[in-house]
Motif scaffolding. Structure first.
Motif, PDB file in Angstrom:
ATOM      1  N   VAL A  17       7.824 -20.349  35.759  1.00 38.62           N
ATOM      2  CA  VAL A  17       7.579 -19.749  37.075  1.00 38.62           C
ATOM      3  C   VAL A  17       7.042 -18.329  36.911  1.00 38.62           C
ATOM      4  O   VAL A  17       6.164 -17.883  37.657  1.00 38.62           O
ATOM      5  CB  VAL A  17       8.864 -19.764  37.921  1.00 38.62           C
ATOM      6  N   GLU A  18       7.574 -17.584  35.899  1.00 35.18           N
ATOM      7  CA  GLU A  18       7.089 -16.228  35.667  1.00 35.18           C
ATOM      8  C   GLU A  18       5.603 -16.217  35.331  1.00 35.18           C
ATOM      9  O   GLU A  18       4.878 -15.272  35.665  1.00 35.18           O
ATOM     10  CB  GLU A  18       7.895 -15.584  34.538  1.00 35.18           C
ATOM     11  N   LEU A  19       5.125 -17.252  34.658  1.00 35.21           N
ATOM     12  CA  LEU A  19       3.701 -17.329  34.325  1.00 35.21           C
ATOM     13  C   LEU A  19       2.825 -17.433  35.579  1.00 35.21           C
ATOM     14  O   LEU A  19       1.639 -17.094  35.544  1.00 35.21           O
ATOM     15  CB  LEU A  19       3.429 -18.536  33.423  1.00 35.21           C
ATOM     16  N   LEU A  20       3.397 -17.925  36.683  1.00 31.13           N
ATOM     17  CA  LEU A  20       2.635 -18.077  37.916  1.00 31.13           C
ATOM     18  C   LEU A  20       2.307 -16.746  38.572  1.00 31.13           C
ATOM     19  O   LEU A  20       1.557 -16.720  39.556  1.00 31.13           O
ATOM     20  CB  LEU A  20       3.406 -18.962  38.912  1.00 31.13           C
ATOM     21  N   TYR A  21       2.871 -15.630  38.045  1.00 28.38           N
ATOM     22  CA  TYR A  21       2.592 -14.309  38.592  1.00 28.38           C
ATOM     23  C   TYR A  21       1.594 -13.545  37.722  1.00 28.38           C
ATOM     24  O   TYR A  21       1.341 -12.369  37.969  1.00 28.38           O
ATOM     25  CB  TYR A  21       3.897 -13.506  38.713  1.00 28.38           C
ATOM     26  N   GLU A  22       1.033 -14.244  36.709  1.00 31.86           N
ATOM     27  CA  GLU A  22       0.060 -13.614  35.815  1.00 31.86           C
ATOM     28  C   GLU A  22      -1.355 -14.004  36.248  1.00 31.86           C
ATOM     29  O   GLU A  22      -1.594 -14.382  37.382  1.00 31.86           O
ATOM     30  CB  GLU A  22       0.335 -14.056  34.373  1.00 31.86           C
ATOM     31  N   GLY A  23      -2.301 -13.960  35.298  1.00 34.20           N
ATOM     32  CA  GLY A  23      -3.675 -14.309  35.590  1.00 34.20           C
ATOM     33  C   GLY A  23      -3.877 -15.819  35.702  1.00 34.20           C
ATOM     34  O   GLY A  23      -2.948 -16.615  35.494  1.00 34.20           O
ATOM     35  N   ILE A  24      -5.133 -16.208  35.984  1.00 39.52           N
ATOM     36  CA  ILE A  24      -5.445 -17.626  36.179  1.00 39.52           C
ATOM     37  C   ILE A  24      -5.105 -18.462  34.947  1.00 39.52           C
ATOM     38  O   ILE A  24      -4.476 -19.527  35.081  1.00 39.52           O
ATOM     39  CB  ILE A  24      -6.914 -17.800  36.579  1.00 39.52           C
ATOM     40  N   PRO A  25      -5.465 -18.040  33.718  1.00 40.37           N
ATOM     41  CA  PRO A  25      -5.117 -18.875  32.548  1.00 40.37           C
ATOM     42  C   PRO A  25      -3.615 -19.095  32.415  1.00 40.37           C
ATOM     43  O   PRO A  25      -3.161 -20.197  32.093  1.00 40.37           O
ATOM     44  CB  PRO A  25      -5.682 -18.087  31.368  1.00 40.37           C
ATOM     45  N   GLU A  26      -2.815 -18.020  32.639  1.00 38.48           N
ATOM     46  CA  GLU A  26      -1.351 -18.164  32.537  1.00 38.48           C
ATOM     47  C   GLU A  26      -0.815 -19.065  33.659  1.00 38.48           C
ATOM     48  O   GLU A  26       0.119 -19.859  33.446  1.00 38.48           O
ATOM     49  CB  GLU A  26      -0.680 -16.785  32.616  1.00 38.48           C
TER      50      GLU A  26
END
Length: 775
Positions: A141-150
């Protein structure tokens, strides 16, 4: 003893070979012997058990190489030793030539294709080599707050978990994860097709189960999917327009190498984008299809033009996407509003290119959608217009798709204006072959119903009689006492021309059935067939005497002696046989005329009965013996005078012709008839004059330039009385066959000496229900 046991020994002994009683399969019998051996190798405990293995050979067909198939069976089944290869070949050859059993046939009919397309699989480019774990969802879920690739990586890992139904309950309780996914989809779906596809796929996994539909609706994923589909279709239109411009620029240029390379690059880019877009459309539309299980949700989709979006996707070539779209349209088509939307959007033009196609599932779904649409009369006409009729005819030989194809053809055949089209498709010979290939059991209702409809067309009926088919049909109908088969024969018999003469050989069989059979429905069809046989060469007197039909006919004329339909056919048959002088005299002596008058009194409100009874009187006044009976011994002329001004035009026509003949042969009745005609016309004149009394306050109506008040037919004919041939150009016979020349004009000639039989209501009432309705 168990402590002394050393090891277990198992031995399989092949047994007999046989064929399955109902399926295309081999049955291999075998015996399993299990023994527990001690340390010394001696048997301590032993047990035998018999079993069987079924080897299904669904691919076995008349064109299958039996030898090669037998080798493959022996190689793959260890229970069959190579020495039994000849026996396997013999059993397969028997299965190849064995006719399907009734049980097998019913099982095949009950087998239904799935209404929904296959389960979605992972798309190209969306796989990740990293393992996903439920305990690490918070990290994803934390990755969903990063850039498009993440975001793509995090959502892909969550998708791996969601594709396992066991994890859905766990993900359902993680509101943070679902909320984040919905937020990312809402904000970033235009930036990345891959990201939108993955997140919608996650919610699609939830939508596959009805109990999770509330979660999908809570995050408004359905509305987002509608927006995604609409946007992607507009984007596709832009891509095609840009590609078309580049192609035109290349064609109109000198076709140099740089433009060629630029065009090839554009085409490759277009196909790459198209593949990704179709993945997104598939998963979004599949999610919407799952949510549409609730009719309230489906109504919301309809209000947002889901039908229009789906019809636009029909232009695509991806078969899996088309299977999904056609499945969705088929589900929507059962509602009137959706069907009307499909009619306005030219759906048929897009569907017709898919018939036929190589994908069996897609073809079957398209045919079932067309079947739903074919209940609409306007869409049936459109199907004929776009050339679907010959394509459906070609599918009659396809075992998997002949059912829906035949049902659509039946719906088209319900309308008289399309029946003649079947003559040019090769459909009728196929239908007759299918009809004769059935066993002695019940016929398929759709097949026999379409034959009944087509037999009502003259040219189709002639094709049905070719190659001695009428003889085969008659023999089968008489043997099985099948009313529907006899209904086909009855429809064929109503047409004038060479087909009617073919029935002379079967008059005796039909007359015998009338006397011997107790089933009223069967007798009705036989009577109707005989009543249609207005053949001058037929000796009706011999038929009436040999089969003693006069008492039967007189008995059935009694009101309430049988159903009205049967009594009506008796009246029509009397009218047919009354063309013969001897038959008319025989019927008059038997007391049929008073019985007809009594029936006329009882059925005076039924125009069909009145018209046919008056026609009997018309036939009888031609003959001296019966004319005297009608004029002097009965009150038939008085009834005819009363009916002379009936509201029904057909009754008036037959009455006028009958009364003209009576007036010619009897002066007293002639004066009465003339007096009644004068009285009627005088009353009409007086009523017209009274209605045209001019108010003295409107003197301008007496202007010298006033137009003719009385002799203009309100636009039907000119005021000067002139007319042309176009006035009669739409004249057709009652059975739908055109009547050229003098015969057509005779229908308007009230003084014609030999008018045709009045049209019966059989088969021609516009409000009559079709023979077979689908439920």
């Amino acid at each position: 003893m168990q402590d002394d046991a050393c090891y277990l020994k198992r031995k399989v002994t092949p047994g007999s070979l046989d064929v399955h009683p109902t399926e295309k399969a081999l049955v291999v019998h075998y015996e399993v012997k299990a023994s527990i051996l001690g340390e010394s190798g001696g048997q301590m405990v032993g047990e035998r058990k018999e079993g069987q293995k079924i080897i299904r050979v669904k691919s076995l067909s008349p064109s299958t190489d039996v030898g090669a198939l037998a080798k493959k069976v022996v190689e793959e089944c260890k229970l069959i030793p190579p020495s039994r290869l000849p026996q396997v070949e013999q059993l397969l050859y028997y299965l190849q030539n064995r006719k399907p059993s009734p049980v097998e046939g019913k099982a095949m009919k009950k087998e239904k294709r799935p209404d929904k397309p296959k389960v979605l699989t992972a798309f190209d480019g969306l796989e990740l080599n990293e393992e996903a774990s439920v305990t690490r969802v918070d990290e994803y879920v934390e990755l969903l707050y990063e850039g498009i690739p993440e975001k793509i990586r995090g959502s892909t890992l969550i998708l791996k978990l969601a594709r396992n139904p066991d994890n859905l309950e766990e993900l359902l309780h993680n509101e943070a994860a679902l909320g984040a996914l919905a937020r990312v989809l809402r904000e970033d779906w235009k930036q990345s097709v891959e990201l939108a596809t993955i997140i919608i796929y996650i919610f699609f996994c939830f939508s596959s189960f009805s109990q999770f539909h509330g979660v999908v609706s809570h995050y408004k994923i359905g509305v987002l999917c509608m927006s995604v589909v609409e946007h992607e279709l507009k984007r596709h239109d832009v891509w095609r327009e840009e590609l078309s411009k580049k192609s035109k620029a290349y064609i109109h240029s000198d076709q140099n190498g740089s433009l060629r390379r630029d065009q090839d690059k554009s085409v490759r880019k277009y196909h790459s984008l198209l593949a990704k877009q179709e993945q997104l459309l598939r998963v979004a539309l599949y999610l919407l299809l799952n949510l549409a299980e609730d009719t309230r949700t489906e109504l919301k989709m309809r209000n947002k033009n889901i039908v229009g979006l789906l019809v636009r996707v029909l232009e695509r070539d991806d078969e899996e996407l088309l299977v999904l779209v056609v499945s969705f349209l088929k589900k929507l088509s059962i509602f009137l509003e959706n069907k009307n939307d499909m009619a306005e959007l030219d759906t048929l033009e897009r569907l017709v290119r898919l018939v036929p196609c190589e994908n069996e599932d897609l073809l079957n779904l398209v045919l079932r959608l067309l079947l739903n649409l074919s209940f609409d009369s306007g869409l049936r006409a459109k199907m004929v217009e776009v050339g679907l009729l010959p394509k459906l005819t070609a599918l009659l030989g396809d075992e998997n798709n002949s059912g829906p194809a035949l049902s659509i053809l039946y719906h088209i055949s319900m309308e008289d204006r399309f029946r003649a089209m079947f003559v040019y498709t090769g459909c009728i010979p196929q239908l007759m072959q299918m009809l004769f290939s059935h066993g002695e059991g019940e016929f398929e209702a759709t097949l026999i119903s379409i034959c009944v409809n087509l037999a009502a067309n003259k040219r189709s009926a002639q094709l049905m009689c070719e190659e001695n088919c009428l003889s085969t049909l008659m023999r089968r109908a008489l043997r099985l006492k099948d009313c529907l088969l006899m209904k086909i024969i009855r429809n064929i018999s109503q047409h004038d021309g060479p087909t009617k003469a073919l029935f002379i050989a079967y008059v005796g069989d039909l007359a015998a059935e009338i006397q011997a059979e107790q089933d009223e429905a069967w007798v009705l069809e036989c009577l109707g067939t005989l009543a249609n046989l207005t053949i001058p060469e037929l000796d009706w007197e011999l038929v009436l005497k040999e089969y003693n039909l006069v008492p039967f006919l007189k008995e059935k004329l009694r009101h309430s002696s049988a159903e009205d339909d049967l009594i009506l056919e008796v009246v029509i048959l009397i009218g047919t046989v009354s063309m013969d002088d001897a038959c008319a005299a025989m019927l008059a002596k038997s007391g049929v005329i008073p019985a007809l008058i009594e029936l006329l009194n009882a059925q005076q409100e039924d125009d069909e009965f009145v018209c046919q009874i008056v026609y009997v009187f018309y036939q009888m006044v031609f003959h001296q013996a019966t004319r005297d009976v009608i004029i002097k011994d009965t009150q038939a002329p008085a009834y005819l005078i009363d009916l002379m001004h009936d509201k029904n035009a057909e009754i008036r026509k037959v009455c006028d012709n009958t009364l003209d003949i009576i007036a010619e042969y009897d002066e007293e009745w002639g004066r009465k008839i003339q007096s009644e005609k004068f009285r009627f016309h005088n009353n009409q004149w007086l009523e017209m004059v009274e209605s045209l009394q001019i108010d003295e306050t409107e003197p301008y109506l007496y202007d010298d330039d006033r137009t003719d008040l009385f002799y203009s037919a309100d636009g039907i004919t000119p005021g000067d009385g002139s007319s042309n041939s176009d006035f009669f150009s739409d004249l057709h016979a009652p059975n739908g066959d055109y009547m050229p020349g003098r015969d057509a004009l005779d229908m308007f000639d009230q003084t014609c000496s030999a008018p045709g039989r009045p049209a019966t209501a059989y088969g021609f009432r516009p409000d009559e229900q079709p023979l077979y309705q689908y439920t």
